[in-house]
Scaffold this active site. Sequence first.
Site: not given
Length: 585
Positions: A441-442
């Site tokens: 997600r990052v």
Amino acid sequence: MNSPKKAILYSAQKPTEAQKQEILDFLEKKYDCEVLLKYECDEKLVNGFRISIGDDFYDWSVETRLQQLQNQWMKSLKKSNNQIIPLLQDSLENWTPTVMANQVGHVLSVGDGIATVSGLQKAEYGEILIFTNGIRGMVQDLRKNEIGCILFGDDREISEGSIVKRTGKMAGIPVGEGFIGRVVDALGNPIDDLPEIEAEDYYPIERQAPSIIERQSVNKPMETGLLAIDSMFPIGRGQRELIIGDRQTGKTAVALDTIVNQKGKDVICVYVAIGQKASSVAQLCQNLRQRGAMDYTIVVCATASDSAPLQYIAPYAGTSLAEFFMHKGKDVLIVYDDLSKHAIAYRTLSLLLERSPGREAYPGDVFYLHSRLLERSAHLSDELGGGSLTALPIVETQAGDVSAYIPTNIISITDGQIFLESNLFFSGQRPAVNVGLSVSRVGGDAQIKAMKQAVGSLRLELAQYREMEVFTQFSSDLDDSTREQLRYGQGLMRLLRQPQFSPLTQAQQIYVLVAGLNRLFVNIPLNKIDKVKQELVEYIDNVASEISVEINHTKVLSDENRERILLLSKEFMKKVPEYGINKGN
Ligand code: ATP
Ligand code: MG
């Protein structure tokens, strides 16, 4: 004035009336109440006495006074740089023994690594208590008239009714540079038959996670060296990426490869083994040592034969060790292998402490158990040195069920997951990354631009391939374009295969991606793709090493370099006719 208190005086001889009065005066003044003093004979206390009043305990025995002298001596010894003779004189002259109230409690019951203790009204949550024989325990449960305590030593040495003392110290672990390259237990004691480790500091095992102000966003990659992960699910320094899968799907292998890939990158690695077989951990350490990875790695080990309390604190202790290096501005990677077993150890403790069970018999705070652990991973701001702590927690699922209690909890805490699938693993697709269910997600921010340029639409193409594979499973006569599309997809999947302990650099991954996505592998027989890939990478590294230098330096993939990689790849394919020359190229 408070209500009257009972006090007991222990000594070998009966005190005289005058002595008794002196003691009574002292106690009444101290506690501001009437005191009823009772005498009990204790043959061992020839030169001294002990008084117990309420929870407090005054010790004026010879041993305690000598202990005080010793403590004072050790303290001054540290200050005076080991100059012993003047120091000895000094401490004897200045020795003023004091008698202070010590809180003591008594063991009510003990067993399974848990003790319940009465008294110690002022003990705090997380405080270390000392039992007989120097065994340590940690306060875990505060109830009205008793406390529940987890033990870090052999509970068979503790008997009912024995004395427990407070230390006023929170549970902690020694930390320092000396731990690098060592295998330690959950309390920081070495278990690798090497000399004692010199500690530089003492960190509590439970620490507050860095606040928002103290962090900065994740922006540097933590390379795993695995093409399947670095290309599609990049991990950033300071990120928490879960590795999840059934048993024996290569979870540990992914983490281990990542550790091995940190060689020469100035990253400190901490591997926390929780509830594993001691033989597996020994094998793992052997693997790390063989590949020179132990020079920058610490292994914290609480094996399956260790008590549940030790397994419970192991990841916190490992994180404290890692934080020591993070605070020095280093990048640290920590692997928790695995948190399912950690949750089980915590469930054991909680049930023994008689907390009420919830879903799957886990206690209500099992989410907090892992959130407070994983929240300690961070990328610190530049003012704080800019260090980072990247976490790779591992979770084992049952029959691929990611919606069980612990997996869903940890999925929601982490910044993405690498999902490893048994079917893929057994069909030979290793690492068995399920591209559809994995996510980072990052990581996108942490990927170097060159990799983003090279990877292009790989995920999309793989998704199309999977869809087509399902549709065409039963049909035998396929048209040419479908067949080619399928072969292309199969080839891409093959390219993502990678044996253990053979990490690829970012530049090497880019070569493979550029060649693969330009369909250069379409006509190569599937079983030869692994070999061709390996040789292609070596070929380009040999004849055009400047490409990798440039990519590492500028972090972008220029159009010229892309063209060169393509050209070199085609050249290589032509040179090796046995692999079959591509029709279209
Ligand atoms: P467990 O559930 O027992 O902890 P695990 O999921 O951690 O298992 P590993 O121990 O990492 O799985 O791997 C299982 C086996 O698969 C090991 O023998 C390992 O050598 C092998 N293996 C893992 N990854 C690869 C790979 N990429 N290529 C070849 N073999 C691999
Ligand atoms: Mg494993």
